[in-house]
Design a protein around this motif. Structure first.
Motif, PDB file in Angstrom:
ATOM      1  N   PRO A  36       0.823  -1.228   0.000  1.00 31.46           N
ATOM      2  CA  PRO A  36       0.000   0.000   0.000  1.00 31.46           C
ATOM      3  C   PRO A  36       0.849   1.267   0.000  1.00 31.46           C
ATOM      4  O   PRO A  36       0.447   2.282  -0.563  1.00 31.46           O
ATOM      5  N   LYS A  37       2.047   1.173   0.631  1.00 36.00           N
ATOM      6  CA  LYS A  37       2.912   2.366   0.654  1.00 36.00           C
ATOM      7  C   LYS A  37       3.325   2.731  -0.775  1.00 36.00           C
ATOM      8  O   LYS A  37       3.281   3.893  -1.182  1.00 36.00           O
ATOM      9  N   LEU A  38       3.722   1.706  -1.527  1.00 37.56           N
ATOM     10  CA  LEU A  38       4.179   1.985  -2.896  1.00 37.56           C
ATOM     11  C   LEU A  38       3.009   2.438  -3.783  1.00 37.56           C
ATOM     12  O   LEU A  38       3.135   3.411  -4.537  1.00 37.56           O
ATOM     13  N   SER A  39       1.878   1.737  -3.657  1.00 40.94           N
ATOM     14  CA  SER A  39       0.760   2.066  -4.563  1.00 40.94           C
ATOM     15  C   SER A  39       0.227   3.472  -4.290  1.00 40.94           C
ATOM     16  O   SER A  39       0.038   4.269  -5.221  1.00 40.94           O
ATOM     17  N   THR A  40       0.034   3.809  -3.012  1.00 41.11           N
ATOM     18  CA  THR A  40      -0.500   5.152  -2.723  1.00 41.11           C
ATOM     19  C   THR A  40       0.552   6.229  -2.990  1.00 41.11           C
ATOM     20  O   THR A  40       0.225   7.321  -3.461  1.00 41.11           O
ATOM     21  N   GLY A  41       1.818   5.885  -2.704  1.00 43.44           N
ATOM     22  CA  GLY A  41       2.904   6.842  -2.982  1.00 43.44           C
ATOM     23  C   GLY A  41       2.987   7.152  -4.465  1.00 43.44           C
ATOM     24  O   GLY A  41       3.160   8.319  -4.863  1.00 43.44           O
ATOM     25  N   ALA A  42       2.847   6.109  -5.293  1.00 41.96           N
ATOM     26  CA  ALA A  42       2.927   6.309  -6.751  1.00 41.96           C
ATOM     27  C   ALA A  42       1.789   7.209  -7.242  1.00 41.96           C
ATOM     28  O   ALA A  42       2.001   8.087  -8.102  1.00 41.96           O
ATOM     29  N   VAL A  43       0.594   7.014  -6.676  1.00 40.32           N
ATOM     30  CA  VAL A  43      -0.549   7.829  -7.114  1.00 40.32           C
ATOM     31  C   VAL A  43      -0.367   9.287  -6.674  1.00 40.32           C
ATOM     32  O   VAL A  43      -0.538  10.218  -7.480  1.00 40.32           O
ATOM     33  N   ALA A  44       0.005   9.462  -5.393  1.00 41.18           N
ATOM     34  CA  ALA A  44       0.154  10.834  -4.876  1.00 41.18           C
ATOM     35  C   ALA A  44       1.249  11.586  -5.642  1.00 41.18           C
ATOM     36  O   ALA A  44       1.064  12.743  -6.032  1.00 41.18           O
ATOM     37  N   PRO A  68      -8.940   4.698   2.023  1.00 40.46           N
ATOM     38  CA  PRO A  68      -9.111   5.041   3.438  1.00 40.46           C
ATOM     39  C   PRO A  68      -8.458   4.054   4.400  1.00 40.46           C
ATOM     40  O   PRO A  68      -8.172   4.410   5.549  1.00 40.46           O
ATOM     41  N   LYS A  69      -8.202   2.806   3.931  1.00 40.85           N
ATOM     42  CA  LYS A  69      -7.636   1.804   4.853  1.00 40.85           C
ATOM     43  C   LYS A  69      -6.132   2.013   5.081  1.00 40.85           C
ATOM     44  O   LYS A  69      -5.575   1.498   6.016  1.00 40.85           O
ATOM     45  N   VAL A  70      -5.490   2.761   4.179  1.00 40.18           N
ATOM     46  CA  VAL A  70      -4.032   2.962   4.302  1.00 40.18           C
ATOM     47  C   VAL A  70      -3.766   4.138   5.256  1.00 40.18           C
ATOM     48  O   VAL A  70      -4.277   5.234   5.039  1.00 40.18           O
ATOM     49  N   PRO A  71      -2.981   3.881   6.346  1.00 40.24           N
ATOM     50  CA  PRO A  71      -2.716   4.994   7.275  1.00 40.24           C
ATOM     51  C   PRO A  71      -1.982   6.145   6.578  1.00 40.24           C
ATOM     52  O   PRO A  71      -1.152   5.915   5.688  1.00 40.24           O
TER      53      PRO A  71
END
Lengths: 171, 434
Positions: free
Chosen positions: B139-147, B393-396
């Motif tokens: 989740p860190k990589l996926s959300t980081g890539a989107v942001a 929303p589930k990713v801190p």
């Protein structure tokens, strides 16, 4: 009385937003005609620049009240969670009242400027569209935004505020 | 009390008002108005309020803002953004880290349709995060890539950031748009390289995605053709001198609307929603811009820009040292201030210094917009991080900030590259046909 004012202000806010949206669609069509005319027929639409100027005024000021009703003004909410609910309420009210003052100020100065524009017969460069009516439009939309903000402050203080929904069906 | 002191107090008051959640436009208006009233007269302040409001609101060049925002909104409604992601997914989705790379490439493509980083992050986040979750991406990589990918929105043209910079510094919008193209693509490549590197050293972060056959690849790429045509026409039109930025924006918006109706992916209802969204976003930006024109005279009257300029020029650090100090200021301010507010507040102060040092204003514009991008993913404000949080929303929140850190470092690398090799930025605008 308050409910009557709220309902009618919300109607006006919606109508002004529709006018702004129509101005945007209208200007897309106008510029497309200009581009097509210039490149395909060698005959650009005369005065497109003037129309764009006037449409932009309507787009911006027509949606000023809606921006506030939808809480869309950009704000830095870095410390919001550190503040107590009471302080947040005070700051929200202060922000709205500041906004209302600014828009009443714009309306007042714009009416003055419009009078000068009439006196000097000021108009756009190509189509000679008079400047004054658009200054009055800015003034009118600014008054609407100011009134809407003051009303919201009253509603916030009474605990009856809500964010405006503007789906087409609401019209 | 000296003018400089009054100016300093005004800037301080502005920062306090911003931190107290007063809307950015209102805070700038208020400080500008009171400042001019004190340093000149209330009559002058009212005159400015009328003249600047009308002048900015009727600046025909600024119509590019609503037009490009409309184009992006309609592209989202018609599913064009999904098709961009599908095309990138079909080509590079199967390699390790490929889904995250496809997200970044999709973000870059969507950025060419829409001038907003927030819209890019939101749109691509909705499309790609679920997909990456399905293939057990970190989740860190996926959300980081989107942001981080979303931030390309204000670097790759059309960019609202460039329009604001152009108006504040009286530069060409067309040249700034073109100046953002190559740096945007370079940054996208750096992001993809970082994802590939992370997937290589920690394979569990980004498992291999599903293989696609030639037919699926072709179908994915074919789906992106309409979007590519729109992008080529708008950006290519500006480069070739065939369209002005305003015309390119209208043609782009007209084409995506026509595409939407032709493919029945756009209805009058969704067009209304897109248009309403465009006018709202435009007005929020324009109010800040109008307010900026109230603040600038106050800053000029206070002589702060001159004083800061003299102080900076007096430092024994050389032009690049001064540039570094200015960029560091942006990086720090970006952690706390909204990007446009930061531009409005700093441009009257720093821009004269930059031009006095002989730096190219178009090149500096790209560097500034890049630092604004970094602010979008910097804690604690980092608006793109919050946008991604709303989609995942589930990713801190802390995990998302950790996820964007490698991309933030890549942005620093990009800044270093553009400072060392200004031609990366200036090649296209210098060869623009006018």
């Amino acid at each position: 009385m308050l409910r009557f004012l709220q309902v009618w202000t919300d109607h006006l806010v919606r109508v002004s937003a529709v006018i702004a949206a129509l101005a945007l669609v209208g200007i897309v069509i106008t510029i497309l005609f200009d581009v097509a005319g210039r490149n395909l027929l060698g005959a650009p639409l005369r005065g497109t620049q003037d129309l764009v100027q006037m449409a932009l005024i309507i787009i911006i000021f027509g949606s000023v009240a809606l921006v506030d009703r939808k809480d869309a003004n950009v704000a830095v909410d870095l410390l919001e969670h550190q503040f107590s609910p009471g302080l947040n309420l005070i700051l929200t009210v202060t922000g709205r009242l500041t906004g209302a003052l600014i828009f009443f100020g714009i309306a007042w100065t714009m009416v003055d400027s419009a009078a000068i524009s009439v006196m000097l017969n000021l108009s756009t460069n190509i189509l000679n569209i008079p400047k004054a009516p658009f200054q009055y439009i800015i003034a009118a939309f600014s008054v609407l935004a100011g009134v809407s903000m003051v009303l919201r402050v009253i509603l916030i203080l009474l605990g009856r505020d809500r964010v405006l929904d503007t789906l087409p069906g609401d019209l | 009390m000296s003018n400089e002191l009054i100016g300093g107090l005004g800037v301080l008051a502005l920062l306090v008002l911003l931190l107290l959640r007063i809307p950015v436009a209102f805070a700038i208006f208020a400080v500008g108005f009171v400042g001019v009233s004190v340093l000149a007269s209330p009559g002058d302040a009212f005159s400015l309020l009328a003249s600047e409001t009308y002048t900015v609101a009727s600046n025909a060049e600024l119509i590019v803002i609503p037009l490009f925002i409309l184009m992006g909104n309609v592209a989202t409604e018609t599913g064009m953004s999904r098709k961009l992601y599908d095309a990138a997914y079909a080509v590079i989705g199967s390699i390790r880290g490929g889904l995250a790379s496809a997200t970044v490439v999709g973000c870059a493509g969507f950025s060419a349709l829409c001038g907003s980083s927030v819209a890019s992050a939101l749109t691509m986040g909705r499309v790609s995060i679920g997909e990456m979750e399905r293939f057990n991406y970190s989740p860190k990589l996926s959300t980081g890539a989107v942001a981080a990918g979303g931030t390309l929105g204000i670097l790759i043209p059309p960019s609202t950031g460039f329009v604001i910079y152009a108006i504040l510094t009286q530069q060409s919008i067309g040249k700034l748009f073109l100046a953002g193209v190559v740096p945007g693509l370079v940054l996208m490549t750096l992001f993809v390289l970082m994802i590939t590197f992370l997937a290589f050293i920690k394979p569990q972060l980004a498992p291999q995605g599903p293989k696609t056959n030639l037919q699926e690849k072709a179908r994915g790429l074919l789906g992106a053709i309409p979007i590519t045509v729109v992008i080529m026409l708008t950006i290519g039109g500006i480069y070739s001198g065939f369209f002005s930025p305003v015309e390119a924006a209208a043609v782009g918006a007209g084409l995506v609307i026509a595409y939407g109706f032709a493919t029945r992916t756009l209805t009058p209802g969704t067009l209304w929603r897109s248009t309403r969204g465009a006018v709202i976003t435009t007005t929020t930006v324009m109010l800040i811009l109008i307010a900026a024109h109230m603040l600038n005279p106050f800053l000029a009257l206070s002589h702060i820009p001159t004083a800061v300029g003299e102080m900076l020029m007096g430092l024994d650090v050389g032009p690049y040292g001064i540039l570094l100090l200015i960029l560091l200021t942006y990086l720090v301010l970006g952690c706390f201030l909204e990007g446009f507010a930061m531009l409005v507040l700093t441009m009257p102060i720093f821009f004269p210094v930059i031009t006095a040092l002989g730096f190219d204003p178009i090149w500096f514009g790209v560097l500034v917009v890049l630092t604004l991008e970094m602010g979008l993913i910097s804690p604690p404000v980092g608006i793109n991080v919050f946008i991604v949080k709303s989609v995942a929303p589930k990713v801190p929140l802390g995990d998302i900030f950790i996820g964007v850190a490698p991309f933030w470092l890549m942005m620093l690398v990009a800044i270093a590259l553009y400072v060392m090799f200004p031609q990366i930025v200036l090649f296209l605008p210098n060869n623009m046909i006018t």
